[in-house]
Design an enzyme around this catalytic site. Structure first.
Site: not given
Length: 334
Positions: A204, A271
């Site tokens: 995106h 993460r």
């Protein structure tokens, strides 16, 4: 780190290996030292060529970063039923796997928070534990990152030789600025998927003016180069990464390009990333800056407000070209 409850994995996406290859790590990412007298020129070149760069000597206190990351790790480590008390995002709050209202999913859980300094400490969202401390930490972090973002935008104005110097930074300095903070947690892949490239957050571009990304020392972030090749960004927990957003692409009349990016879930480590999205006031007109336009230059876009763009983007899928409906068809003389 806590692993998400196991979802139905066929609902998730994997990298299409028939696409252009991805390098292990891309060493050509521009690095900008904000104390360098040439920083403004390096930033402009990076925005033109990549829409992405790394920032050192950024002035954001490491204590502010560490405190917010610690709060994020604490929150995402809570039992699922406790995290669910802070969601679903409407538009702010806790989300899990679903990204937006149009069917996009990812191997991610997240917090989406209002980052307007006037509203942070008065937010009605509550979090398990010391909610007041949480918002204090968010306020401190956002204040520091917002200051650095304004510095970067003012260096861009200098590098483009446009005035006034705050022509871009005023958009996020405005007390009505529509900025937000997203804190993402990508758990390690489930054992059965550790040989696959599971997508944590699909490709995106960011709609806002500028995005400021900081993550822990884990891989996963990838950007697309101009030729469509996807490259991995080496992790660096002492620096920040800057993304050009769709709005800055329009404000520069296409001189800068918003960068397509995605996150691939790691097979071994979780993460945590923290992204500040610098957005203008809802009523702000998004159009090429008159001070930047050359004589006879036409706008590549129809005019729109930030509110109109947000509403339009909200109706699209993650990977769609959100600017497409605002792009003019310029007639090229024969």
């Amino acid at each position: 780190m806590v692993v998400l409850s196991q979802p139905i994995l066929e609902n998730f996406s994997y990298i299409n290996t028939s696409c252009k290859p991805t390098t292990t790590h891309f060493t050509g990412i521009p690095v900008v030292d904000l104390l360098d007298p040439e920083a403004k020129n390096i930033i402009v070149k990076a925005c033109q060529e990549f829409g992405f760069f790394k920032v050192d000597n950024h002035g954001v206190p490491i204590e502010a970063v560490a405190k917010l990351e610690a709060e994020a790790v604490r929150f995402f480590g809570l039992p699922q039923h406790e995290k669910d008390q802070a969601g679903p995002p409407n538009p702010f709050g806790y989300g899990n796997k679903s990204i937006g209202p149009n069917g996009d999913v990812g191997w991610v859980e997240y917090l989406l928070l209002n980052a307007n300094p006037q509203l942070i400490m008065n937010s009605s969202l509550t979090f398990p534990g010391n909610s007041q401390l949480f918002w204090k930490v968010v306020h401190e972090y956002v204040g520091a990152v917002r200051k650095m973002s304004c510095q970067v935008l003012e260096l861009i104005a200098e590098g483009l030789k446009i005035e006034p110097r705050n022509v871009l930074s005023r958009l996020i300095k405005d007390e009505r600025s529509d900025s937000c903070l997203r804190v993402n947690h990508y758990p390690p892949c489930p054992p059965a998927q550790q040989e696959e490239k599971l997508i944590g957050f699909g490709e995106h571009t960011d709609p806002q003016v500028i995005s400021v990304v900081r993550s822990n020392n884990s891989t996963g972030l990838q950007i697309a180069l101009r030729d469509g090749t996807w490259v991995s960004v080496p992790p660096d927990q002492s620096s920040f990464f800057i993304d050009v957003g769709d709005s800055l692409q329009v404000l520069t009349n296409g001189r800068f390009r918003s960068v397509r990016h995605r996150v691939i879930a790691d097979s071994l480590k979780g993460r945590v990333s923290m992204i500040y999205f610098g957005g203008p006031p809802l009523s702000e007109k998004i159009a090429p800056l008159p001070c930047l336009m050359e004589e006879g230059e036409e706008s590549l876009y129809t005019d729109f407000t930030w509110s109109e763009y947000k509403k339009s983007a909200y109706k699209t899928r993650l990977g769609d070209n959100r600017l497409g409906i605002f792009e003019k068809k310029i007639q090229v003389p024969l």
